[in-house]
Structures are given as C-alpha cells and as structure tokens.
Motif scaffolding. Structure first.
Motif, PDB file in Angstrom:
ATOM      1  N   ASN A 361     -13.975   5.831  16.711  1.00 36.74           N
ATOM      2  CA  ASN A 361     -14.764   6.851  17.413  1.00 36.74           C
ATOM      3  C   ASN A 361     -14.503   6.892  18.925  1.00 36.74           C
ATOM      4  O   ASN A 361     -14.253   5.891  19.571  1.00 36.74           O
ATOM      5  CB  ASN A 361     -16.227   6.578  17.014  1.00 36.74           C
ATOM      6  N   SER A 363     -16.454   8.749  22.319  1.00 35.55           N
ATOM      7  CA  SER A 363     -17.625   9.563  22.619  1.00 35.55           C
ATOM      8  C   SER A 363     -17.917   9.581  24.110  1.00 35.55           C
ATOM      9  O   SER A 363     -17.593   8.629  24.821  1.00 35.55           O
ATOM     10  CB  SER A 363     -18.821   9.056  21.805  1.00 35.55           C
ATOM     11  N   ASN A 543     -18.594  13.545  20.304  1.00 33.22           N
ATOM     12  CA  ASN A 543     -18.255  12.421  19.434  1.00 33.22           C
ATOM     13  C   ASN A 543     -17.084  12.852  18.584  1.00 33.22           C
ATOM     14  O   ASN A 543     -17.152  13.903  17.937  1.00 33.22           O
ATOM     15  CB  ASN A 543     -19.413  12.111  18.486  1.00 33.22           C
ATOM     16  N   TRP A 545     -13.982  11.363  15.804  1.00 32.63           N
ATOM     17  CA  TRP A 545     -13.525  10.256  14.963  1.00 32.63           C
ATOM     18  C   TRP A 545     -12.164  10.597  14.356  1.00 32.63           C
ATOM     19  O   TRP A 545     -11.930  11.736  13.947  1.00 32.63           O
ATOM     20  CB  TRP A 545     -14.469  10.042  13.788  1.00 32.63           C
TER      21      TRP A 545
HETATM   22  C1  LIG Z   1     -19.174   5.851  19.303  1.00 27.65           C
HETATM   23  O1  LIG Z   1     -18.669   5.078  20.373  1.00 27.65           O
HETATM   24  C2  LIG Z   1     -19.581   4.862  21.419  1.00 27.65           C
HETATM   25  C3  LIG Z   1     -18.877   4.082  22.501  1.00 27.65           C
HETATM   26  O2  LIG Z   1     -17.730   4.760  22.924  1.00 27.65           O
HETATM   27  C4  LIG Z   1     -20.798   4.151  20.915  1.00 27.65           C
HETATM   28  O3  LIG Z   1     -21.726   4.018  21.958  1.00 27.65           O
HETATM   29  C5  LIG Z   1     -21.405   4.941  19.795  1.00 27.65           C
HETATM   30  O4  LIG Z   1     -22.495   4.250  19.263  1.00 27.65           O
HETATM   31  C6  LIG Z   1     -20.397   5.210  18.719  1.00 27.65           C
HETATM   32  N1  LIG Z   1     -21.006   6.036  17.724  1.00 27.65           N
HETATM   33  C7  LIG Z   1     -20.808   5.853  16.437  1.00 27.65           C
HETATM   34  C8  LIG Z   1     -21.509   6.786  15.524  1.00 27.65           C
HETATM   35  O5  LIG Z   1     -20.096   4.981  16.009  1.00 27.65           O
END
Ligand SMILES: *[C@@H]1O[C@H](CO)[C@@H](O)[C@H](O)[C@H]1NC(C)=O
Ligand SMILES: *[C@@H]1O[C@H](CO)[C@@H](O)[C@H](O)[C@H]1NC(C)=O
Ligand SMILES: *[C@@H]1O[C@H](CO)[C@@H](O)[C@H](O)[C@H]1NC(C)=O
Ligand SMILES: *[C@@H]1O[C@H](CO)[C@@H](O)[C@H](O)[C@H]1NC(C)=O
Ligand SMILES: *[C@@H]1O[C@H](CO)[C@@H](O)[C@H](O)[C@H]1NC(C)=O
Ligand SMILES: *[C@@H]1O[C@H](CO)[C@@H](O)[C@H](O)[C@H]1NC(C)=O
Ligand SMILES: *[C@@H]1O[C@H](CO)[C@@H](O)[C@H](O)[C@H]1NC(C)=O
Ligand SMILES: *[C@@H]1O[C@H](CO)[C@@H](O)[C@H](O)[C@H]1NC(C)=O
Length: 564
Positions: A361, A363, A543, A545
C-alpha cells in the motif's frame, strides 16, 4: 464451510498436479490479473450465477473453439470467495434439436426445497429461439458438475405473434403469493423492447401473460432482462421472491450496448409494475455503468445476504487482434448492488473479497494539487492496482457556470477531455500512463455551478489511451449525484492491464473502460493524480495498492477430487 476449504485445497492440488499451465502463451500484456477470464477463446454474457452449498457458480457464454462468437456453450467455473476460480467441464453444449445452434443466455432459480435449476435460450434447428430447462444430475455434488436437459424441452416457443429471432434470455424466476412461478423473457415486438411475462405452477408448463411486465416504445429489443427486489433501507440484498413494503423492484434491460434500469413498485398479486421514471434511451437515463458493460446478471448470495452483479466487458480491439491474442471478453469484478439513500438510484461496490488481493500500500493525506499539476503515485504496480482517492474542494464559488444546453454528459466529456482546462477540474487520476504521458487514460471530475447548486460531471477519457491505431477509444461520462459543498468527491479505480473499472461517489456512478496502451504496459505503466483545472484542489486521502494475481486455474484433463 470447513469442508469447502478442505475441498478447495485438495482440488487445487489435484488440478495443479495435473498440468494446469498447459497454455504456452507468449507475452500477453493485456491479459488481466484479477478479472475473471477463461484460459482462452471467446466469452460473453454471465449466466446462471448462484451460491449453492458454500460454492459460488458462474456459467458463461463460451465458444470452445475460437476467440470469436460461435458454437455457444455454457462454460462453468466455481469459487469459494469470488476471487479465485476453478474452471470445470462445460455445463451445457449445443447438441439437442432445441439448442443445436447454441445454448444461449439464461438464469438459475432455486425451486421450493432449494433445488437449483436453469432456464436458458436454445437456438433450435430452425434457428428459432426457445426456452429450455436443465437441472443438476447430482444435488449432493456442491460443484454441480453435470447438468441434464429436461425431456420436456422446449418449454416456451415463439408462438402467438412472437418473432422467433427476438425471444431470449429468461430471468431468474420468482414465486408469487399464489404459488405460481413467474419469469421474464426478453423480446422485441413492433420494433420495441418488451419483458414478456410467463407463469407456471410446475416449472414445466408455462403460460404467457396477456400483458408484458413492462415495455417501452422508446427502445429497441430488450436483451438479458433482470428483475429483482432491493431493500429501501439500502443495507442488505434481498432474495428474488421476497416482496413487501420495504422493497422496490429493479427492472434492467440490455440495449444499445448498455445496461439500463428503472426502479418501481411491483404488486405480485396483479403483476403490476409501476415505474418511478421510465426508460429514456438518452444520456440522462439510469445505467449500471456508463462505459463498457453489458448483458449483466445479478444473483442473491444467501451466505452473505447480498445481491451481486456480474457483467460482460467486451474487447475494444479488432477481431483480428482478438484472434491473435487468442481470447476475447472479461467479466467485471463482481459488485454488490444496493439502493442508494435517496431511493432514486442504485449504488455498486466491488465485493469486499477482492480486497484480499491488496498488497504493498501507498497512502497520503491532505495534499494540495495545484492547478495544472500531476503527482506520481509510486511504490505500487500501476498496471495491476486498486486506488482510492477523495478530493476536498473549498473554492466552489470559482466553478464555471453550467450552460443549460449541456444536457448530455457523454457529449460533454467528449468535448471537454482531460487537456481542456476548466476552473474546478478536470481533476482525478491518470491510469496506464507512459512516463512522458503521451499515453494515458484519464478518469476525472469537473464541477459546474447552476443556480444554487453544483453539478458534478464524471468522465473516463480514452482518447489518448494508446498510440496504437484501430482501437475503439470512446470517451464515457455521466453526471453524478454529489453535493460537493457537503461531501468529498471520491473515486475508486480497479486497474488491471487492459481494463479500468471506476466507481465515483462511493459507487453512485460506474464507468468501465478497455484500453490497450502501446508503451504504458507492465512496468512501463505509471499512475498519477492530476489536476488540470486553473484552481487548486486538495486530495484529502489517497490509498493505492498493488493487486496480487487471482488464482484462476483449469485443467484440460479433469479428475474428480477424492475427498475421503
Ligand atoms: C497504508 O499505508 C499507510 C502508511 O503509508 C498506513 O498508515 C495505512 O494504515 C495503510 N493502510 C492500509 C489499509 O494498509
Ligand atoms: C463452429 O461453428 C461454425 C459455424 O458457426 C461451424 O462451421 C463449425 O463447424 C463449428 N465448430 C465446431 C467444432 O463445432
Ligand atoms: C454425488 O456427489 C457426491 C458428492 O460429490 C458423491 O459423493 C456421490 O458419489 C455422487 N453420486 C453420484 C451418483 O455420482
Ligand atoms: C398498475 O399501477 C398503475 C399505477 O399505480 C395503475 O394506474 C394501474 O391501474 C395498475 N394496473 C393494474 C392492472 O393494476
Ligand atoms: C486545501 O487545504 C488547505 C489546508 O487545509 C486549505 O488552506 C485550502 O483552502 C484548501 N484548498 C482547497 C482548494 O480546498
Ligand atoms: C432525455 O430525455 C428526458 C425526457 O425527455 C429529458 O428531460 C432529458 O433532458 C434528455 N436527456 C438528454 C441527454 O437528451
Ligand atoms: C493539461 O492541459 C494542458 C493544456 O491543454 C495539456 O497540454 C496537458 O496535456 C493537460 N494535462 C493532462 C494530464 O491532461
Ligand atoms: C521491466 O520489465 C522488463 C521485462 O520484464 C525487465 O527486463 C526490466 O528489468 C524491468 N524493469 C524494471 C525497472 O523493473
């Protein structure tokens, strides 16, 4: 459920041990990673989807011999999670007088006691369309591998003025309070679209009702009708035979390359269906998807109490290229479908199971996107990705004035493509972009002002999607019911090598596009957020992925699993 998991492991093991990867394919940049496809050849409509004894079944229109339409057979695949699939033997082949020219589309119904059966269209020896019945040979087999055609076939024939070439695609049947089964068959009469209604007590002898359930003089032939209840509280799916004051009924018909629907109230005693707003056959009507999505079908998933929609997504490339790559057609990612809070439209969302494929991921939050800028979303595989973004606009007073003549959203998107700068928008994402951005598929929004409200336009612009010639590069669009003063404008796009399925406003508008970039393939494909308006917009959240590949396996020589 437990036995199912064991079964899938054992079965996959057997299949893999049996030479699954028999296809020796050279480089296939357009083959998808997590969309449902057969290993090769032609596929069109989804048929008879159902959930039976812990197993999801998908049948589909399939040509076993070529990547073009013909010799239509019902292929059959099963899944335990709607993500990974196992291809089984074909369920129905065109080898009887009542279907010798094709086993065409149809639907599954659970009879009283829970026995699944399918009604499907056969093209008979005269190439007349007739409706036939088939049932599983062994109800104890959760995979329902073998199907037996009824000795009573054909059950419905084109008599009493029905044109034999325009009589097809029976729906899932539903049972009224009088115990009679009802089913709709798609039809063209006097040049227009009809949903013919048939009734039966025993599922064998069917009598046509004098009145169709519905018809429209504004449209041509209705293919693949679908008719089902949706709950007004918009929380759960509803089984096809349930009806009470807390449901509305959806009637869907496929015509003009799109799946159109209306909402209305259905009275089962009289079979009266009064619609809220009728089919229009223009850019203002309600459609499941404003892009490439056709001949869809829903089913009720009794396991998770939801209604799921499947749709056929055609190629937008030439037949010659389809033959060369050896396959044609995809199924959409299965979408759960509900009535929106307003009660005026449906909302769709990819089934939650698809999120199991998310990995790696990236984000960020609260990022300003200046007018005329792009922002690369790096750190994921942009050609096989799931991206969610929401935009926050605080400068709506700067929105351009909506011209009252702009009634056709698709036309507006074609005129105002991504390079046409506005005030608020275009902003959105660039999928399948080459590093120099000469190739890009732009999915974006524009905001206009009219009197006291704002109008939000959503577009998917394929005009620059590929440097290759000879492709259909249509641009799609729709207005979307969002008030940007009170909510963020959200977009989710499922990007998968040659397809982008986009969901605007939490699924209030869906647009699917097929694209075939020349250079923006595999690791040469990039993903950007962009804003080509003159005013800034804020990304409140993004976000993204990488998506893993779904396990979609088949075997040319199938063995039966030995469970014990
Ligand atoms: C995606 O990555 C971020 C950090 O870059 C993190 O804070 C977040 O919880 C992640 N979300 C998921 C759904 O994994
Ligand atoms: C497939 O259909 C075509 C005509 O539509 C026919 O000529 C051909 O023989 C069929 N192939 C097989 C293997 O049945
Ligand atoms: C029916 O299916 C069950 C479960 O797969 C199997 O045990 C049984 O042998 C099958 N019966 C026949 C007649 O094939
Ligand atoms: C069906 O409903 C409409 C609208 O409520 C009504 O006008 C019509 O008379 C009804 N028809 C029948 C056959 O009940
Ligand atoms: C973007 O966010 C910043 C900081 O919260 C805010 O000052 C600015 O007005 C916002 N701009 C827009 C266009 O929403
Ligand atoms: C479609 O038809 C309706 C009703 O006639 C009309 O209000 C609407 O503006 C039309 N839309 C387009 C795009 O032509
Ligand atoms: C933004 O607009 C400019 C001017 O029309 C154009 O050259 C550029 O390609 C556009 N950017 C995108 C991402 O469409
Ligand atoms: C991109 O893919 C090609 C072909 O698979 C490979 O040769 C190359 O190393 C990859 N480049 C990067 C930066 O991963």
């Amino acid at each position: 459920m437990e036995t199912s998991s064991v079964l899938v492991i054992v079965f996959c093991f057997l299949l893999l041990g049996n030479g699954v990867q028999s296809l020796s394919m050279e480089h296939q940049p357009y083959r998808t990673g997590f969309h449902f496809q057969p290993p090769r050849n032609w596929m069109n409509d989804p048929n008879g989807p159902m959930y039976y004894k812990g197993v999801y079944h998908l049948f589909y229109q399939y040509n076993p011999y070529a990547a073009v339409w013909g010799n239509i057979t019902w292929a059959h695949s099963i899944s335990y999670d709607l993500v990974d699939w196992i291809h089984l033997e074909n369920a129905l082949s065109p080898d009887d007088p009542f279907d010798i020219n094709g086993c065409w589309s149809g639907s599954a119904t659970f009879l009283t006691g829970g026995k699944p059966v399918v009604l499907y269209t056969g093209s008979d020896t005269m190439k007349h369309q007739v409706q036939n019945l088939a049932e599983p040979k062994n109800l104890s087999d959760p995979l329902l591998r073998e199907w037996v055609k009824s000795s009573h076939n054909p059950l419905m024939t084109p008599v009493d003025g029905i044109e034999p070439e325009f009589f097809r695609d029976p729906t899932t049947a539903w049972q009224g309070p009088d115990g009679l089964w009802r089913v709709l068959v798609g039809n063209r009469m006097d040049g227009h679209g009809w949903a013919l209604l048939y009734r039966s007590r025993d599922f064998i002898t069917w009598t046509r009702s004098k009145e169709p359930l519905h018809s429209s003089t504004r449209t041509g032939m209705w293919e693949c009708p679908d008719f089902y209840p949706v709950s007004v509280d918009g929380k759960e799916g509803v089984d096809t035979s349930s009806f009470d004051d807390s449901t509305k009924h959806v009637l869907k018909a496929s015509f003009n390359d799109c799946d159109h629907y209306v909402l209305g109230n259905y009275t089962p005693v009289t079979d009266n269906y009064s619609v809220d707003t009728d089919f229009l056959e223009n850019g203002s009507d309600l459609r499941y998807d404003y892009g490439n999505f056709y001949a869809s079908k829903t089913f009720f998933d009794g396991g998770k109490k939801r209604r799921i929609l499947w749709g056929w997504i055609q190629e937008a490339d030439s037949t010659t290229n389809d033959i060369e790559k050896g396959w044609s057609g995809l199924q959409s990612v299965p979408r759960s479908i509900l009535l929106s809070k307003t009660g005026k439209q449906l909302v769709q969302w990819p089934v939650e199971e698809i999120e199991k494929l998310r990995t790696g991921n990236v984000s960020f939050e609260n990022k300003k996107l200046e007018g005329g800028s792009v922002l690369e979303v790096s750190g994921i595989t942009p050609s096989q990705a799931d991206v969610e973004v929401s935009f926050d606009l605080s400068n709506l007073e700067e929105a351009e004035l909506m011209d009252p003549s702009w009634i056709d959203p698709q036309l507006l998107c074609r005129q105002k493509t991504a390079p046409v700068r506005g005030n608020i928008g275009p902003f959105g994402i660039l999928a399948f972009a080459s590093k120099d951005m000469t190739e890009q598929t732009a999915i974006f929004f524009r905001v206009f002002r009219s009197d006291d409200k704002h109008v939000v336009l959503m577009c998917s612009d394929q005009s620059r999607s590929s440097l290759r010639e000879g492709l259909k590069k249509e641009t799609y669009g729709t207005f979307i019911d969002i008030d940007p003063l009170h909510e963020k404008i959200s977009l989710r796009s499922l990007i998968d090598h040659s397809i982008v399925e986009s969901f605007g406003g939490d699924g209030r508008a869906c647009i699917t596009a097929r694209v075939y970039p020349k250079s923006a393939i595999d690791n040469q494909s990039y993903l950007y957020a962009f804003n080509n308006g003159t005013f800034d917009v804020n990304i409140s959240n993004l976000n993204a992925w990488s998506m893993k590949k779904a396990q979609i396996v088949s075997s040319t020589k199938r063995r039966k699993p030995h469970l014990d």
